[in-house]
Scaffold this active site. Structure first.
Site, PDB file in Angstrom:
ATOM      1  N   GLU A  45       7.352   1.137   3.605  1.00 15.51           N
ATOM      2  CA  GLU A  45       7.009   1.592   4.952  1.00 15.51           C
ATOM      3  C   GLU A  45       7.467   0.618   6.044  1.00 15.51           C
ATOM      4  O   GLU A  45       6.891  -0.471   6.175  1.00 15.51           O
ATOM      5  CB  GLU A  45       5.483   1.771   5.045  1.00 15.51           C
ATOM      6  N   GLU A  54      -3.072   9.242   8.215  1.00 18.83           N
ATOM      7  CA  GLU A  54      -3.502   7.842   8.284  1.00 18.83           C
ATOM      8  C   GLU A  54      -3.784   7.571   9.761  1.00 18.83           C
ATOM      9  O   GLU A  54      -2.900   7.138  10.511  1.00 18.83           O
ATOM     10  CB  GLU A  54      -2.422   6.905   7.746  1.00 18.83           C
TER      11      GLU A  54
HETATM   12  C1  LER Z   1      -0.249  -0.167   8.557  1.00 21.40           C
HETATM   13  O1  LER Z   1      -0.101  -0.116   9.925  1.00 21.40           O
HETATM   14  C2  LER Z   1       0.145   1.102   7.936  1.00 21.40           C
HETATM   15  O2  LER Z   1       0.713   1.971   8.555  1.00 21.40           O
HETATM   16  C3  LER Z   1      -0.174   1.275   6.523  1.00 21.40           C
HETATM   17  O3  LER Z   1       0.257   2.504   6.056  1.00 21.40           O
HETATM   18  C4  LER Z   1       0.454   0.151   5.739  1.00 21.40           C
HETATM   19  O4  LER Z   1      -0.417  -0.475   4.905  1.00 21.40           O
HETATM   20 MN    MN Z   2       1.161   3.962   7.720  1.00 21.05          MN
END
Ligand code: LER
Ligand code: MN
Length: 270
Positions: free
Chosen positions: A153, A247
């Site tokens: 990521e 998320e």
């Molecule tokens: C952190 O900002 C994030 O986007 C997570 O998915 C990574 O651990």
């Molecule tokens: Mn993330």
């Protein structure tokens, strides 16, 4: 495309962008009641998950496991793939490997986000990228052995100074020649770093392996000012069939964040 929502089991990550917190069973049941396809879990570590209990919960709710995060490797254990200390880097790789083993048991990939670290102090940028590349190369082999992908990521500039855009991420993976590592496209990080989110997704194309479905302000999709129609159109165009996983911050609360996410998912993904 399928819907997913995050559950954090890491107290040290409090304040972070996760919809449900602390209680895996309650999070799974709430997600299933709203009609999500899957959950994405952030455990304190690979050995902190009761695998039999998770299997039972997924069977009971009909949910899939979308992905497993390794963020606790950093926030809880201070392990980084680009640490100046070789022993710490080795421990970080082992932590990711064991998380991959856990995730693979449930048909899911693991995510490398904050464990990538940053370049600083005695580790200049080229060295940090060499450490990161070496780790991804090694973990790519582990992914091949497991028959699963690993997600890397790119994060925004306030969280890492290594790789911030999908384009730089794709170029980095192409240079390594890894086959089982894909990019995680977090729409919140992309909102900060990309010139145009849809164009960036089109350019990254086959490298896109997972999407964190978040609005401009990291609240649920629909609670900020991101225009999701062109983004979803770009994902359709590149043939993306993976998850849109929320998320996001649990604001104003977990329930509203989850409900708003699934409503937006239904609105944009037909
Ligand atoms: C952190 O900002 C994030 O986007 C997570 O998915 C990574 O651990
Ligand atoms: Mn993330």
């Amino acid at each position: 495309m399928r819907s997913a929502v995050t559950i954090s089991l890491v107290p040290e990550a409090r304040g972070g962008p996760f919809v449900y917190w602390d209680d895996l069973a309650a999070g799974c049941r709430a997600a299933a009641a709203l009609g999500f396809n899957a959950v994405e879990v952030f455990p304190p570590g690979p050995d902190a998950v009761d695998r039999a209990a998770l299997r039972e919960l997924l069977d009971e709710t009909g949910l899939a496991l979308a992905a497993v995060g390794t963020g606790a490797g950093w926030v809880k254990h201070k392990l980084s793939l680009t640490s100046a200390d070789a022993a710490t880097r080795d421990k970080a790789v082992a932590f990711v490997q064991r998380t991959m083993d856990l995730a693979a048991q449930f048909g899911a990939p693991a995510i490398i986000g904050s464990m990538q670290g940053k370049w600083e102090g005695t580790v200049p940028k080229p060295t940090a990228l060499r450490y990161l590349g070496g780790a991804l190369f090694k973990l790519d082999e582990h992914a091949a052995d497991l028959g699963h992908t690993l997600l890397y990521e790119p994060l925004n500039r306030y969280e890492t100074n290594l790789i911030n855009t999908q384009g730089d991420g794709a170029q980095f993976l192409a240079g390594l020649g890894t086959r089982n590592v894909k990019l995680l496209a977090d729409l919140y990080h992309m909102n900060i770093e990309e010139t145009n989110l849809a164009d960036a997704l089109r350019a990254a194309g086959p490298y896109v392996g997972h999407v964190h479905f978040a609005d401009s302000n990291r609240r649920a999709a629909g609670l900020g000012h991101t225009d999701f129609a062109p983004i979803v159109a770009a994902l359709v165009e590149i043939g993306y069939t993976g998850y849109l996983s929320a998320e996001v911050l649990p604001l104003p609360d977990s329930d509203v964040a989850a409900r708003t996410t699934i409503e937006s998912f239904r609105k944009y993904v037909s």
